[in-house]
Design an enzyme around this catalytic site. Structure first.
Site, PDB file in Angstrom:
ATOM      1  N   SER A   1       0.827  -1.207   0.000  1.00 34.27           N
ATOM      2  CA  SER A   1       0.000   0.000   0.000  1.00 34.27           C
ATOM      3  C   SER A   1       0.867   1.265   0.000  1.00 34.27           C
ATOM      4  O   SER A   1       1.623   1.484  -0.933  1.00 34.27           O
ATOM      5  CB  SER A   1      -0.949  -0.049   1.208  1.00 34.27           C
ATOM      6  OG  SER A   1      -2.002   0.871   1.083  1.00 34.27           O
TER       7      SER A   1
ATOM      8  N   ASP B   1      -6.103  -3.923  -1.664  1.00 38.11           N
ATOM      9  CA  ASP B   1      -5.015  -3.582  -0.747  1.00 38.11           C
ATOM     10  C   ASP B   1      -4.317  -4.817  -0.158  1.00 38.11           C
ATOM     11  O   ASP B   1      -4.946  -5.687   0.443  1.00 38.11           O
ATOM     12  CB  ASP B   1      -5.587  -2.737   0.396  1.00 38.11           C
ATOM     13  CG  ASP B   1      -4.520  -1.990   1.164  1.00 38.11           C
ATOM     14  OD1 ASP B   1      -3.530  -2.621   1.569  1.00 38.11           O
ATOM     15  OD2 ASP B   1      -4.685  -0.776   1.379  1.00 38.11           O
TER      16      ASP B   1
END
Length: 256
Positions: free
Chosen positions: A38, A150
């Site tokens: 991320s 994610d």
């Protein structure tokens, strides 16, 4: 000695990684492999592309990059993180992981199949977007007909790719929580619970790092609190300098 660094996810708190990378860079300490999830994947990509960390901070402030990936207040729909493509293409014109100056591993989740994926080659921007695509806020990124989200869902601290490739591993975590006497609001309650969950996994993996840098209290900063970006950067930079000074092995790596 092959030195690797793992960069955790953490939203705007990931600016901390740039401050930490700057401290190492100024001392001439180089990395043979970077792994990130991320925000850590974004910071890692900038550094792996040869962009100075302080310039990376300026890019975030100048372009307001987070404006393109933050949830819109009052919106009934999901945000399309692909809006970041034009900005990122400016800094990654070749747009391939394998052409970066430092090998980079990006953690993401194949949501279609429910499994963790490590990107080490192929389109860079797409991998960054997939790794940063918080489910429930951003639309999943489609890659080869599969949905990706994610990487922090399954691995917010991807140290594993470094373990067989590096002699010395540095961990950079940006989600430290300080003790609190009370919590106000359900959002703060849920946010703290979420960070506690990912920190539990990170603490288990920290034993695989020779050094862990974790600036105190960053976990209390909201994922999208852009106005704290410079504070986060310099707080992390100072924490890294203290860690370097107090670690004799890191001191041996200094070339400047």
């Amino acid at each position: 000695m092959k030195v690797g660094i793992v960069l955790s996810g953490g939203g705007i708190r990931g600016i901390a990684h740039l401050g930490i990378l700057k401290a190492f860079s100024n001392l001439g300490i180089t990395f043979s492999h970077i792994s990130g999830t991320s925000a850590g994947a974004i910071a890692g990509a900038f550094f792996a592309a040869g962009i100075d960390p302080e310039e990376g901070l300026s890019i975030f402030l100048k372009t307001k990059l987070w404006r393109f990936i933050r949830p819109a207040v009052g919106s009934l729909g999901l945000i399309n993180i692909e809006n970041t493509s034009l900005i990122l293409k400016e800094y990654f014109p070749e747009n391939t992981i394998e052409t970066l100056k430092i090998p980079l591993t990006i953690a993401a989740v194949n949501f279609s199949e429910g499994r963790l994926v490590y990107f080490t080659k192929g389109p860079l921007i797409r991998a960054i977007q997939a790794s940063s695509c918080i489910p429930g806020i951003f639309k999943p990124i489609m890659i080869d007909g599969q949905m990706y989200v994610d990487g922090g869902i399954l691995n917010n601290f991807p140290v594993e790719p470094l373990m067989e490739d590096c002699d010395f591993i540095i961990g950079s975590s940006c989600n430290h929580l300080k003790p609190v006497d009370k919590i106000t609001g359900i959002t703060n309650l849920m946010g703290r619970a979420g960070i506690m969950s990912i920190n539990h996994d990170m603490e288990r993996k920290a034993k695989f790092c020779n050094v862990l840098i974790e600036p105190k209290g960053l976990g209390a900063i909201s994922t999208f609190d852009m106005k704290r970006a410079e504070d986060i950067y310099w707080l992390a930079h100072e924490e890294a300098l203290i860690t370097i000074k107090n670690n004799p092995i890191i001191s041996q790596l200094i070339t400047k």
